[in-house]
Design a protein around this motif. Structure first.
Motif, PDB file in Angstrom:
ATOM      1  N   ARG A 187      28.155 -26.605  -0.402  1.00  0.00           N
ATOM      2  CA  ARG A 187      28.276 -25.262   0.193  1.00  0.00           C
ATOM      3  C   ARG A 187      29.303 -24.417  -0.564  1.00  0.00           C
ATOM      4  NH1 ARG A 187      28.208 -25.721   6.776  1.00  0.00           N
ATOM      5  NH2 ARG A 187      26.094 -26.568   6.971  1.00  0.00           N
ATOM      6  N   ILE A 188      30.445 -25.018  -0.871  1.00  0.00           N
ATOM      7  CA  ILE A 188      31.489 -24.283  -1.590  1.00  0.00           C
ATOM      8  C   ILE A 188      30.997 -23.901  -2.976  1.00  0.00           C
ATOM      9  CG2 ILE A 188      33.761 -24.500  -2.682  1.00  0.00           C
ATOM     10  CD1 ILE A 188      34.614 -26.165  -0.234  1.00  0.00           C
ATOM     11  N   ALA A 220      33.999 -19.533   1.963  1.00  0.00           N
ATOM     12  CA  ALA A 220      33.224 -20.766   2.069  1.00  0.00           C
ATOM     13  C   ALA A 220      33.884 -21.745   3.034  1.00  0.00           C
ATOM     14  CB  ALA A 220      33.053 -21.400   0.691  1.00  0.00           C
ATOM     15  N   LEU A 221      35.203 -21.850   2.978  1.00  0.00           N
ATOM     16  CA  LEU A 221      35.909 -22.744   3.902  1.00  0.00           C
ATOM     17  C   LEU A 221      35.830 -22.227   5.335  1.00  0.00           C
ATOM     18  CD1 LEU A 221      38.996 -23.694   1.719  1.00  0.00           C
ATOM     19  CD2 LEU A 221      37.092 -25.185   2.381  1.00  0.00           C
ATOM     20  N   ALA A 222      35.924 -20.924   5.523  1.00  0.00           N
ATOM     21  CA  ALA A 222      35.794 -20.348   6.871  1.00  0.00           C
ATOM     22  C   ALA A 222      34.397 -20.606   7.416  1.00  0.00           C
ATOM     23  CB  ALA A 222      36.100 -18.854   6.847  1.00  0.00           C
ATOM     24  N   THR A 258      32.656 -23.656  10.864  1.00  0.00           N
ATOM     25  CA  THR A 258      31.719 -23.521  11.979  1.00  0.00           C
ATOM     26  C   THR A 258      30.871 -24.774  12.172  1.00  0.00           C
ATOM     27  OG1 THR A 258      29.970 -22.517  10.621  1.00  0.00           O
ATOM     28  CG2 THR A 258      31.604 -21.016  11.623  1.00  0.00           C
ATOM     29  N   ASP A 259      30.933 -25.701  11.235  1.00  0.00           N
ATOM     30  CA  ASP A 259      30.192 -26.963  11.326  1.00  0.00           C
ATOM     31  C   ASP A 259      31.178 -28.065  11.705  1.00  0.00           C
ATOM     32  OD1 ASP A 259      28.839 -29.381  10.855  1.00  0.00           O
ATOM     33  OD2 ASP A 259      27.680 -28.512   9.201  1.00  0.00           O
ATOM     34  N   PRO A 260      31.066 -28.604  12.908  1.00  0.00           N
ATOM     35  CA  PRO A 260      32.036 -29.619  13.364  1.00  0.00           C
ATOM     36  C   PRO A 260      32.167 -30.813  12.429  1.00  0.00           C
ATOM     37  CG  PRO A 260      30.550 -28.998  15.153  1.00  0.00           C
ATOM     38  CD  PRO A 260      30.045 -28.328  13.914  1.00  0.00           C
ATOM     39  N   ARG A 261      31.116 -31.152  11.700  1.00  0.00           N
ATOM     40  CA  ARG A 261      31.181 -32.291  10.768  1.00  0.00           C
ATOM     41  C   ARG A 261      32.132 -32.011   9.621  1.00  0.00           C
ATOM     42  NH1 ARG A 261      25.069 -32.219   9.211  1.00  0.00           N
ATOM     43  NH2 ARG A 261      25.717 -30.052   9.162  1.00  0.00           N
ATOM     44  N   VAL A 279      41.517 -29.914   2.924  1.00  0.00           N
ATOM     45  CA  VAL A 279      41.604 -29.012   1.767  1.00  0.00           C
ATOM     46  C   VAL A 279      42.748 -28.024   1.973  1.00  0.00           C
ATOM     47  CG1 VAL A 279      40.428 -27.146   0.527  1.00  0.00           C
ATOM     48  CG2 VAL A 279      39.189 -29.240   1.101  1.00  0.00           C
ATOM     49  N   GLU A 280      42.858 -27.480   3.167  1.00  0.00           N
ATOM     50  CA  GLU A 280      43.932 -26.516   3.455  1.00  0.00           C
ATOM     51  C   GLU A 280      45.308 -27.175   3.378  1.00  0.00           C
ATOM     52  OE1 GLU A 280      42.430 -25.072   7.185  1.00  0.00           O
ATOM     53  OE2 GLU A 280      41.242 -23.497   6.211  1.00  0.00           O
ATOM     54  N   GLN A 281      45.426 -28.425   3.850  1.00  0.00           N
ATOM     55  CA  GLN A 281      46.696 -29.154   3.747  1.00  0.00           C
ATOM     56  C   GLN A 281      47.061 -29.405   2.290  1.00  0.00           C
ATOM     57  OE1 GLN A 281      46.054 -32.672   6.068  1.00  0.00           O
ATOM     58  NE2 GLN A 281      46.443 -31.663   8.024  1.00  0.00           N
ATOM     59  N   LEU A 282      46.078 -29.791   1.486  1.00  0.00           N
ATOM     60  CA  LEU A 282      46.332 -30.009   0.059  1.00  0.00           C
ATOM     61  C   LEU A 282      46.796 -28.739  -0.618  1.00  0.00           C
ATOM     62  CD1 LEU A 282      43.284 -32.281  -0.782  1.00  0.00           C
ATOM     63  CD2 LEU A 282      45.695 -32.965  -0.808  1.00  0.00           C
TER      64      LEU A 282
END
Length: 166
Positions: free
Chosen positions: A37-38, A140-142, A146-149, A157-160
């Motif tokens: 997706r990204i 793409a991350l936002a 919306t997909d719980p999986r 990714v945000e923590q990294l």
């Protein structure tokens, strides 16, 4: 009612979705889905700069090189950084070199080594494309949130990203 290859029944009623894999396969499926997706989102956004995701990645990796010990990457290191085979990386370097965005030269201390540098035109294109790439990645991350999986992976990714800024 018989399901067809298209995923609908003969009567036109949607067939049940394929079962979600469990265990380790579930994590791999989610990671692969997020990456796909990204990459698709970035690929579309970077077209505005006449760049592919791999071309942008290569310019970005090579722009971080510096003079001095360990400052330049060998082609196998570049290939690992942009997640391509060595032959695909060489073809990509050649395409960008033909466009005037990269240049190659012999290593001054080891005539067998060939270095690749980003040209001023390549740096200008990278600088121009970086806000587009950053915005597309955020979008793409936002969307993936919306997909719980995918939520745990997006959070990782945000923590990294936060850790890299420290």
């Amino acid at each position: 009612m018989t399901a067809t290859a298209s995923g609908t029944t003969v009567t036109g009623t949607p067939a049940a979705p394929a079962p979600v894999p469990f265990g380790l396969a579930c994590g791999w499926y989610a990671l692969s889905l997020l990456q796909g997706r990204i990459e698709t989102h970035l690929e579309h956004a970077l077209q505005a700069h006449d760049l592919s995701v791999r071309e942008y990645s290569l310019l970005d990796v090579l722009s971080a090189q510096h003079d001095g010990d360990g400052g330049h990457l060998r082609m196998n290191q570049v290939a690992d950084a942009v997640v391509l085979s060595q032959s695909a990386t060489t073809r990509l370097v050649t395409r960008l070199e033909d466009r005037g965005l990269l240049e190659r030269y012999l290593c001054p201390t080891d005539r067998r080594g060939i270095y690749t540098n980003v040209t001023p035109a390549g740096l200008a294109l990278l600088t121009e494309a970086r806000p587009t790439q950053d915005a597309a990645l955020r979008e793409a991350l936002a969307d993936a949130r919306t997909d719980p999986r995918l939520v745990p992976l997006v959070e990782t990714v945000e923590q990294l990203n936060r850790a890299a800024k420290r």
